[in-house]
Design a protein around this motif. Sequence first.
Motif, PDB file in Angstrom:
ATOM      1  N   LYS A  24       0.822  -1.208   0.000  1.00 26.78           N
ATOM      2  CA  LYS A  24       0.000   0.000   0.000  1.00 26.78           C
ATOM      3  C   LYS A  24       0.858   1.262   0.000  1.00 26.78           C
ATOM      4  CE  LYS A  24      -4.147  -2.064   1.989  1.00 26.78           C
ATOM      5  NZ  LYS A  24      -5.154  -2.050   3.085  1.00 26.78           N
ATOM      6  N   LEU A  25       2.005   1.205   0.670  1.00 27.64           N
ATOM      7  CA  LEU A  25       2.919   2.347   0.641  1.00 27.64           C
ATOM      8  C   LEU A  25       3.461   2.590  -0.757  1.00 27.64           C
ATOM      9  CD1 LEU A  25       4.994   1.790   3.927  1.00 27.64           C
ATOM     10  CD2 LEU A  25       3.256   3.539   3.528  1.00 27.64           C
ATOM     11  N   THR A  26       3.881   1.527  -1.428  1.00 25.05           N
ATOM     12  CA  THR A  26       4.418   1.706  -2.780  1.00 25.05           C
ATOM     13  C   THR A  26       3.318   2.082  -3.769  1.00 25.05           C
ATOM     14  OG1 THR A  26       4.265  -0.700  -3.133  1.00 25.05           O
ATOM     15  CG2 THR A  26       6.387   0.173  -2.406  1.00 25.05           C
ATOM     16  N   ALA A  27       2.109   1.529  -3.585  1.00 27.05           N
ATOM     17  CA  ALA A  27       0.993   1.886  -4.475  1.00 27.05           C
ATOM     18  C   ALA A  27       0.619   3.359  -4.323  1.00 27.05           C
ATOM     19  CB  ALA A  27      -0.215   1.008  -4.176  1.00 27.05           C
ATOM     20  N   ALA A  28       0.856   3.917  -3.128  1.00 24.71           N
ATOM     21  CA  ALA A  28       0.566   5.333  -2.891  1.00 24.71           C
ATOM     22  C   ALA A  28       1.670   6.240  -3.410  1.00 24.71           C
ATOM     23  CB  ALA A  28       0.359   5.570  -1.399  1.00 24.71           C
ATOM     24  N   GLY A  29       2.701   5.654  -4.016  1.00 29.33           N
ATOM     25  CA  GLY A  29       3.748   6.450  -4.643  1.00 29.33           C
ATOM     26  C   GLY A  29       4.975   6.693  -3.789  1.00 29.33           C
ATOM     27  N   HIS A  30       5.063   6.046  -2.634  1.00 29.29           N
ATOM     28  CA  HIS A  30       6.239   6.240  -1.784  1.00 29.29           C
ATOM     29  C   HIS A  30       7.419   5.450  -2.340  1.00 29.29           C
ATOM     30  CE1 HIS A  30       4.036   8.502   1.207  1.00 29.29           C
ATOM     31  NE2 HIS A  30       3.092   7.574   1.221  1.00 29.29           N
ATOM     32  N   ASP A  31       8.551   6.075  -2.419  1.00 26.13           N
ATOM     33  CA  ASP A  31       9.766   5.475  -2.967  1.00 26.13           C
ATOM     34  C   ASP A  31      10.228   4.345  -2.051  1.00 26.13           C
ATOM     35  OD1 ASP A  31      12.454   4.951  -3.818  1.00 26.13           O
ATOM     36  OD2 ASP A  31      12.567   6.980  -4.655  1.00 26.13           O
ATOM     37  N   PRO A  32      10.459   3.141  -2.589  1.00 25.53           N
ATOM     38  CA  PRO A  32      10.963   2.046  -1.739  1.00 25.53           C
ATOM     39  C   PRO A  32      12.256   2.404  -1.014  1.00 25.53           C
ATOM     40  CG  PRO A  32      10.195   1.185  -3.836  1.00 25.53           C
ATOM     41  CD  PRO A  32      10.162   2.681  -3.962  1.00 25.53           C
ATOM     42  N   ALA A  33      13.091   3.240  -1.630  1.00 23.15           N
ATOM     43  CA  ALA A  33      14.319   3.663  -0.955  1.00 23.15           C
ATOM     44  C   ALA A  33      14.001   4.450   0.306  1.00 23.15           C
ATOM     45  CB  ALA A  33      15.179   4.498  -1.904  1.00 23.15           C
TER      46      ALA A  33
END
Length: 443
Positions: A318-327
């Motif tokens: 959900k964090l990555t789907a919301a556009g947050h950079d994995p780094a």
Amino acid sequence: MVLAVTLLARCNTVVGMHSWPKPEIATLDFSVPPLRLYDSADQRIKEVETDQQPLGVYVCGITPYDSTHLGHAATYLSFDLAIRHLLAAGHQVHYVQNITDVDDPLFERAARDGVDWRELGTSQIDLFRSDMEALSVIPPQDYIGAMESVDEVVRMVQQLLDAGAAYITEGEYADIYASIEATDHFGYESNYDRATMETLFAERGGDPERPGKRDPLDALIWRAAREGEPSWDAPFGAGRPGWHVECSAIATNRLGKHFAIQGGGADLKFPHHEFSAAHAEAALGCPRMAGHYAHAGMIALDGVKMSKSLGNLVFVSKLTAAGHDPAAIRLGVFAGHYRSDRDWSDSVLETAEQRLSLWREACLKAEDAQAAAQLCQQVAQALANDLDTPAAIELIDAWARTTLDSQGQAASKQHAPRIEQSELSPAGLKVVACADALLGIKL
């Protein structure tokens, strides 16, 4: 009985697990110090054994009944750091991870949701793979499901029975238990007293009240077949593996009876890692299964421990789907030391995103190759000291601010995109390679 026979037939046709693609890892142009980790058994920081190549690393995997939350991810990110450091030091690493794809929590969640437990497990394993790939986690060479390893477990259970280290209970179900008296030093891995063991055993899947056990702490290694549950044939009767012996068999069959690191979350210290070690040591006659028993701390959300029962989970997908950079997710997790229980919040993530932008801007402006080389050596030294990510992050922060200050630049409030290497000077390239190889941070 028809259902049980059908399950048995279907369980014997298992497709082998595969892990996820390996991320590209930058090559360093300097030597890194030997890795020193805290060992829960010896209760001190000590150097990782490197005399046996490749270095065997076993990290306990998921029970796939829910999505990968940040608590899971923090554990695998911690051991990803260790593996990165060992690789950067020039060692070969044989990394093994299991998936407990046959277990009560999986059956219970599937029954609650009205889905087939195999389908639920497959969907969550696929999501876990995608989360690990997004976070640039180095995959295990061997990614092994419990269903794949039943024959191995059967062999180890038989070895334990033959050694007098396990016994079959009487009554309606002939379950098999391993005795805590099977080794001379049971308890060495966790260093817990009997009262603590009894409390944690009851809280973490043990069955101290089960009639027919010789000791309340004896651990189940083979659950005799029950109506409606999957089971496999065995010389001692059809059934399915216990949790602890599953990891013992998977680890030792691929890494040998002694290997460098057994890792997992702090909640696995007892009973899981204690029994995994005891089963292997009793069955194979080795004095100590792993050179290091390493454990990662727990993650809380806004001060409250993440748990499925509380429903306060933060999911990587959900964090990555919301556009947050994995780094940035990695940086947020690494802001605290891996052994510490630590907090996650929107503020932690925002700070990590600002830090990521600061580092990227500094790499674009960096001109002093000597300062960059010195930084990289210092970062490697910090990580060699029990994966001290807060110290490593502080070093890069200081370098980044100095770099921008020297050019009259101020850190931007905007989130900077990933850097193209063609934009970088040799100094910037050094820091980008260091952050990638040692921290898994893609700048």
